[in-house]
Design an enzyme around this catalytic site. Structure first.
Site, PDB file in Angstrom:
ATOM      1  N   TYR A 148       0.716  -1.273  -0.094  1.00  0.00           N
ATOM      2  CA  TYR A 148      -0.057  -0.115   0.143  1.00  0.00           C
ATOM      3  C   TYR A 148       0.796   1.137  -0.136  1.00  0.00           C
ATOM      4  O   TYR A 148       0.703   2.150  -0.828  1.00  0.00           O
ATOM      5  CB  TYR A 148      -0.901  -0.024   1.164  1.00  0.00           C
ATOM      6  CG  TYR A 148      -1.956   1.058   1.261  1.00  0.00           C
ATOM      7  CD1 TYR A 148      -3.206   1.266   0.607  1.00  0.00           C
ATOM      8  CD2 TYR A 148      -1.509   2.296   2.143  1.00  0.00           C
ATOM      9  CE1 TYR A 148      -3.983   2.208   0.774  1.00  0.00           C
ATOM     10  CE2 TYR A 148      -2.577   3.235   2.382  1.00  0.00           C
ATOM     11  CZ  TYR A 148      -3.608   3.166   1.657  1.00  0.00           C
ATOM     12  OH  TYR A 148      -4.733   4.203   1.747  1.00  0.00           O
ATOM     13  N   PRO A 277       2.496   2.750  12.739  1.00  0.00           N
ATOM     14  CA  PRO A 277       3.217   3.818  12.777  1.00  0.00           C
ATOM     15  C   PRO A 277       3.166   4.227  14.274  1.00  0.00           C
ATOM     16  O   PRO A 277       1.692   4.365  14.702  1.00  0.00           O
ATOM     17  CB  PRO A 277       2.562   4.777  11.743  1.00  0.00           C
ATOM     18  CG  PRO A 277       2.193   3.910  10.599  1.00  0.00           C
ATOM     19  CD  PRO A 277       1.773   2.887  11.315  1.00  0.00           C
TER      20      PRO A 277
END
Ligand code: NAD
Ligand code: UDP
Length: 314
Positions: A148, A277
C-alpha cells in the site's frame, strides 16, 4: 456550487470516501461516472444514486485499461484498510500502480484534470512530527504495509512524471485517517472496530499499549477539501495534506467511544501489528493557505454521528 455539468469519473466510487464524493458531485448537477470492482465497496453505498439521470455505475477493475470521455477524474480505487489491502498485496500494488498508469493515460488522451487520493501512509513511521508535505517519509519497502505505502508512493511519482513529461493537469491530496458513516463494519480500522465492538458488547481491542496516536478527519470535511483541491488554480498540483490535526492516543479514542455509546464493554490489549506507525498528525497549513480549507467537525461530534449510523446498520 463548485461545478456545472462536468463529466466526472470517480474510481472506487462505491467505497466509503468515493460514495460520499459521488453524493456531492451528483447533488451539484454533474454527470457522474462511478467505477468500481466492488472489492471493498458495495452497491449499498450508492443505491440511493442509482436511477438518477446524472449518475452511472460501471463495474470495472482498474488494473485493466478503460476508455471513457470525461472532464475530471478522481482516482480513489484501492482498498484502504490494512486487513483489506494486505489480503492480496500483489493486487493492492497492481491497483495502485497500474490503476494510476491507466487513469493518467486516460487523462492525457482526453485532457482531463485528475486528482489522486494519496495517503499519509507515504510518510511511513514518521520521524518528523507533525508531517509537512516536504517530509520524504520513513517507509519500509519490504514489510506487510509496503504494498500500500510503496504503491501510493509510486502512484505519486507517476502523477508528477505525467505532469512534467505530458503536461497532464494533476492534483495530489495526501489523506489522513478519515471516518464517518458508510465505513465498512468489518474493515478492521480503529474507529469502525471500536464502535462495532462497543455497540455489540464485545471487548474493545487496543493494539499495543494504546499510546500510539492518530488524527481523525470527519468524512464531510475531507470531501470538501478534495473538491477544493480539484478547483484550485492550475499552478497548484500539490501534494497537499488533508486531515484533522487534533491528535489522540488510541486509548483516548477507545474511552471516548465507550462514553458516547454508553457501552459497558471492557478494553483489552492485543499485540501491535508490524510497522504500525507510532504517531501521525498532518500539518495542514498549506491546505489553509492554498485552498482556504480547514476541518470543521471535532472528534466528539463526528463520532456521535458515526455511532448513530452504525446503530442503524448493525
Ligand atoms: P474503500 O475500501 O472503502 O474504497 C475503495 C474502493 O475502491 C472500493 O469501493 C473498492 O471496491 C474499490 N477498488 C479497490 N480496488 C479496485 C480495483 N482494482 N478496481 C476498481 N475498484 C477498486 O476505502 P476508502 O476509505 O473509501 O478509500 C478511498 C481512497 O482514499 C483509497 O485510495 C485510499 O487509499 C485513500 N485513503 C483513504 C483514507 C481513509 O482514512 N479512509 C486515508 C488515506 C487514503
Ligand atoms: N487499532 C487498534 N485496535 C483495532 C484497530 C486498530 O488499536 O481494533 C490501532 C492500530 O494498531 C493503529 C491505529 O489503531 O495504531 C489506527 O489503525 P487503523 O487501521 O484504523 O489505521 P492506520 O493504522 O492505517 O492509521
Amino acid at each position: 456550487m463548485y461545478y456545472s455539468q462536468k463529466r466526472i469519473l470517480v474510481t472506487g466510487g462505491a467505497g466509503f470516501l468515493g460514495s460520499h464524493l459521488c453524493d456531492r458531485l451528483v447533488s451539484e448537477g454533474n454527470d457522474v461516472l462511478c467505477l468500481d470492482n466492488f472489492y471493498t465497496g458495495s452497491k449499498q453505498n450508492i443505491r440511493h444514486l442509482l436511477g438518477k439521470p446524472n449518475f452511472e455505475l460501471i463495474r470495472h477493475d482498474l488494473v485493466h485499461p478503460i476508455f471513457l470521455e470525461v472532464d475530471e477524474i478522481y482516482n480513489l480505487a484501492c482498498p484502504a484498510a490494512p486487513v483489506h489491502y494486505q489480503y492480496n498485496p500483489v493486487k493492492t500494488a497492481k491497483t495502485n500502480v497500474m490503476g494510476a498508469i491507466h487513469m493518467l493515460g486516460l487523462a492525457k488522451r482526453v485532457r482531463a484534470k485528475i486528482l489522486q487520493a494519496s495517503s499519509s501512509e507515504i510518510y511511513g513511521n514518521p520521524t518528523e512530527h507533525p508531517q509537512k508535505e516536504n517530509y520524504w517519509g520513513n517507509v519500509n519497502s519490504i514489510g506487510p504495509r509496503s504494498c500500500y505505502d510503496e504503491g501510493k508512493r509510486c502512484a505519486e511519482t507517476l502523477f508528477f512524471d505525467y505532469h512534467r513529461q505530458n503536461r497532464v493537469n494533476i492534483r495530489v491530496v495526501r489523506i489522513f485517517n478519515t471516518y464517518g458513516p458508510r465505513m465498512h463494519p468489518n474493515d478492521g480500522r480503529v474507529i469502525s472496530n471500536f464502535i462495532v465492538q462497543a455497540l455489540t458488547g464485545q471487548d474493545l481491542t487496543v493494539f499495543g499499549d494504546g499510546n500510539q496516536t492518530r488524527s481523525f478527519c470527519y468524512i464531510d470535511d475531507l470531501i470538501e477539501g478534495m473538491l477544493r483541491m480539484m478547483c484550485a488554480p492550475d499552478d497548484f498540483a500539490g501534494p497537499v495534506n488533508l486531515g484533522n490535526p487534533d491528535e489522540f492516543t488510541i486509548l483516548d479514542v477507545a474511552q471516548k467511544i465507550l462514553r458516547i455509546t454508553g457501552s459497558h464493554s471492557k478494553i483489552i490489549f492485543r499485540p501491535l501489528p508490524e510497522d504500525d506507525p507510532m504517531h501521525r498528525r498532518p500539518d495542514i497549513r498549506l491546505a489553509g493557505e492554498r485552498l482556504g480549507w480547514e476541518p470543521k467537525t471535532d472528534l466528539e461530534h463526528g463520532l456521535a454521528k458515526t455511532v448513530e449510523y452504525f446503530k442503524k446498520v448493525l
